[in-house]
Design an enzyme around this catalytic site. Structure first.
Site, PDB file in Angstrom:
ATOM      1  N   CYS A  31      42.624 -72.008  19.635  1.00 58.11           N
ATOM      2  CA  CYS A  31      41.450 -72.393  20.408  1.00 58.11           C
ATOM      3  C   CYS A  31      41.894 -72.941  21.752  1.00 58.11           C
ATOM      4  CB  CYS A  31      40.677 -73.469  19.669  1.00 58.11           C
ATOM      5  SG  CYS A  31      40.016 -72.843  18.131  1.00 58.11           S
ATOM      6  N   TYR A 170      40.320 -62.549   9.336  1.00 55.29           N
ATOM      7  CA  TYR A 170      40.637 -63.986   9.339  1.00 55.29           C
ATOM      8  C   TYR A 170      40.224 -64.619   8.012  1.00 55.29           C
ATOM      9  CZ  TYR A 170      40.480 -68.813  11.240  1.00 55.29           C
ATOM     10  OH  TYR A 170      40.661 -70.150  11.488  1.00 55.29           O
ATOM     11  N   HIS A 173      41.997 -71.465   7.358  1.00 58.09           N
ATOM     12  CA  HIS A 173      41.412 -72.720   7.846  1.00 58.09           C
ATOM     13  C   HIS A 173      40.060 -73.065   7.246  1.00 58.09           C
ATOM     14  CE1 HIS A 173      44.012 -71.643  11.518  1.00 58.09           C
ATOM     15  NE2 HIS A 173      44.588 -72.666  10.919  1.00 58.09           N
ATOM     16  N   ASP A 266      47.229 -77.451   9.176  1.00 53.37           N
ATOM     17  CA  ASP A 266      48.008 -76.432   9.878  1.00 53.37           C
ATOM     18  C   ASP A 266      48.653 -77.024  11.136  1.00 53.37           C
ATOM     19  OD1 ASP A 266      49.024 -73.995  10.665  1.00 53.37           O
ATOM     20  OD2 ASP A 266      47.135 -73.249  11.470  1.00 53.37           O
TER      21      ASP A 266
END
Ligand code: ADP
Ligand code: SF4
Length: 692
Positions: A31, A170, A173, A266
């Site tokens: 991000c 994806y 997370h 993470d």
């Protein structure tokens, strides 16, 4: 210089499905708080990563449909064809340097509440969405599942049109619907998508197969998969279902990008984990697949990277933060310039940009996020605008960065530091528990400056106004930092706290400089970033009884934005630090400290041997004001400008100080800009006549 042959292995090309990556450096999705809202900023930043040598450069998470969107969070957006040009600009910049462009397509499910689109979020089984928005997701029926699959196919095709080489599925997370389907807790369905692992994997498998079918002939299809949710047996673990899933789909994707979940786990800060902290979780993956594997672990050491490849842990060295702190990390290894690597310090200021929906910034790399809007390149700076000599007073992060950047511009710079060490606040702070890596802010700059003939450094050289004027520079930069206030003025208290001037009251500076304190200790934290919490930790580790009092609801409140708050509070509680939240310190009477509830004003008294006040800081700006008060002397000495930077201007983060120092250096001798000092990109106005 040429690279050390030991590192040759890092520069081997690696095949990913139909593609070849030119080396093993891989910027994993991250991000950046720019994405769809500041698209040119995002594109330029990614292009610079490619220029810096990363063979693969990926986007952040990209929303594939308006029914799963993160507003006001700023991620990528590929809802329809109108979003394609934003990404085309990014891929174009990446391709100019022969790097591959990757896109992380995600459907957020319960991870987003759709504040903008107002669509009802979807989940395998109806549940409140993550976080505290008063929104619940609805259970998906078969048609919904089919629709999500189709949206993923559509997004993959659009991504290919936008020029992406690598398309992600994806599953990481806890931010994607496929991962929600995997979870036994989130998915209690009784149809073919729930129950057995085979069933819970079904959506993941289908989307993977369909993405390959849609774009797999020319694009590589990667999976980002969290092999461990770090929630123990209730979640996916790397020795049970995480492993089983890799086994089930081992040869399906063209690449496995594996990590732990969620993002807090993470991207742990250096305060809580060191380089390589994910290895034990992900190292099994390569034994189960012939496909290339990428992992992360805040790797900045080329020796550690080589070892990972040689030991068969991963094929690509994945990096988000190391690539933010130094976009040119691969090039520097390639060119044998290891001392030039600006190592990430693991502070997660970069993450705070995303959390606060603003462009990314970085403590170590002041150009991060400024590449397009200010035209700042991390490795290039314009030559000096004059032969002016610059005196910088104070060698903290601001003064050091200023000296380095001015030195790079070719100015003759003198850096005068009062103490016997460079580094300013990071000298003290890096000695606190868990903050050792913060000394990298100093080490990098000290190393660079030491090699510059045009920057001279004087230690043990406290400057006063007369000395600074006498020195005879053309420009004076005051970078003298700040001190912690003694009187308790801060956010909660606008006037000094009653009784603050007693001998058993101390500041954060007193604790950091090792002043002996008598317990029990009350630490009042009205600063809310890390210092209060880390000092409580230190004092407790020193064997004191400690109570941390804060007017906020939890300790070190701002560290929610660096994803540390939970860990900080857990650690303090586990160490036996007593926490009194939602209370203000109102008076100190000898051994008694009086607190008031921030809601009811109800008072309580606690006993203490010492009180530590961590509230606000005073800029150490006496020198600046003394110089301002001597205009005649300045004129006579031919001094053209006096400016203050960093904490001396206004106390802030270390990132704010390096930025401030860098900005001064960029702007010296440049024409003064009027108006907004950076480029902006305005939204395109719709045709007024357009019928809604
Ligand atoms: P910043 O984050 O703005 O760089 P720091 O507090 O980390 O601020 O660093 C300020 C530095 O300035 C410290 O190393 C301090 O010793 C030094 N300093 C303060 N006053 C003087 C002075 N009068 N002369 C020289 N150095 C000074
Ligand atoms: Fe590393 Fe901190 Fe920069 Fe993030 S902000 S890349 S954690 S130095």
């Amino acid at each position: 210089m040429m690279r050390d042959p030991r590192y040759d292995v890092l520069f081997e090309p690696v095949r990913i499905g139909p593609l070849t990556a030119k080396n093993r450096f891989y910027q994993v999705p991250h991000c950046n708080g720019m994405g769809r809202t500041y698209p040119s900023s995002m594109a330029e930043m990614r292009g610079i990563k490619a220029e810096g040598g990363w063979a693969v450069v990926c986007t952040e998470e990209v929303e594939i449909h308006h029914s799963a969107e993160y507003s006001p969070g700023i991620e990528g957006r590929l809802w329809d064809d109108s979003d394609i040009p934003i990404f085309a600009r990014m891929t174009d910049k990446i391709h100019r340097f022969d790097s591959l462009a990757g896109i992380e397509l995600g459907y957020a499910g319960t991870a987003a509440s759709n504040r903008y689109s107002r669509e009802i979020p979807m989940a395998p089984t109806h549940r409140p969405i993550d976080g505290y928005d008063p929104v619940q997701a609805r259970t998906m029926d078969r048609a919904d599942i089919k629709a999500v699959r189709q949206w993923h196919i559509d997004a993959a095709r659009r991504a290919r049109t936008a020029g992406f080489d690598l398309i992600y599925v994806y599953v990481g997370h806890a931010l994607s619907i496929q991962m929600h389907f995997l979870s036994r807790q989130r998915n209690t369905r009784t149809d073919e998508y729930g129950g057995s692992l085979e069933n819970r994997v079904r959506l993941f498998r289908e989307i993977l197969e369909e993405t390959k079918e849609a774009v797999g002939d020319t694009c590589a299809v990667a999976v980002r998969f969290a092999v461990d949710e770090m929630r123990g047996p209730d979640g996916i673990t790397s020795d049970a279902e995480g492993r089983d899933i890799i086994e089930m789909l081992a040869e399906e994707p063209d690449l496995w990008d594996v990590n732990v979940s969620d993002w807090h786990n993470d991207s742990i800060t250096s305060r809580f984990a060191q380089q390589g902290y994910q290895e034990n979780y992900i190292s099994f993956v390569k034994s189960l697949t012939s496909k290339p594997v990428v992992g992360v672990g805040r790797y900045t050491s080329p020796d550690a990277m080589v070892s990972l490849v040689k030991r068969g842990v991963m094929d690509f060295i994945g990096a988000a933060r190391p690539s933010i702190a130094d976009p040119f990390l691969p090039k520097k290894i390639e060119e044998g310039r290891l001392d030039d690597i600006r190592e990430c310090i693991g502070c997660n200021i970069c993450v705070s940009g995303d959390y606060l929906a603003t462009p990314i910034r970085c403590t170590q790399n002041p150009t991060m996020g400024e590449e397009w809007r200010r035209g700042w390149h991390p490795e290039r700076i314009q030559p000096r605008g004059s032969d002016g000599r610059v005196l910088i007073v104070g060698a903290g992060p601001a003064g050091l960065e200023c000296a380095l950047a001015l030195g790079n511009r070719g100015y003759a710079v003198t850096l005068a530091e009062a103490t016997k060490e460079l580094g300013g606040r990071v000298v003290q702070e890096s000695r606190l528990p868990g903050l050792a890596e913060w000394s990298r802010v100093r080490d990098f700059r000290q190393g660079q400056i030491a090699r510059m003939n045009n920057v001279e450094v004087f230690l043990d050289s406290r400057m006063d106004a007369a000395g600074a004027i006498e020195f005879g520079a053309d420009h004076i930069v005051v970078a003298t930092g700040s001190t912690w206030r003694k009187d308790g003025i801060g956010r909660e208290n606008a006037t000094p706290i009653d009784g603050w001037d007693q001998p058993h009251c101390f500041t954060a500076d007193d604790v950091m400089s090792g002043r002996p304190l008598t317990g029990p200790i009350i630490l009042f934290d009205d600063d809310h970033y890390y210092i209060g919490g880390v000092l409580a930790e230190k004092l407790r580790a020193d064997g004191h009884e400690v109570v941390l009092v804060t007017p906020a609801a939890d300790v070190s409140h701002w560290t929610h934005n660096t994803m540390e708050q939970g860990r900080i509070q857990t650690r303090l509680l586990e160490m036996g630090v007593d926490i009194l939240a939602l209370h203000n310190l109102v008076a100190i009477r000898n051994s008694e400290a009086e607190f008031a509830c921030v809601y009811t004003d109800r008072k309580q008294v606690r006993q203490c041997g010492s009180l530590v006040l961590v509230t606000a800081r005073d800029p150490r700006d006496a020198l600046y004001h003394d110089l301002q008060d001597a205009p005649e002397a300045l004129k006579e000495a031919g001094i053209k400008s006096v400016k203050r930077i960093g904490d001396c201007l206004a106390p802030g983060t270390i990132a704010a100080s390096t930025y401030s120092g860098h900005r001064y250096a960029r702007e010296l001798d440049e024409p003064l800009q009027s108006g907004v000092p950076f480029r902006r990109e305005l939204p395109q106005l719709a045709d007024e006549k357009q019928v809604p």
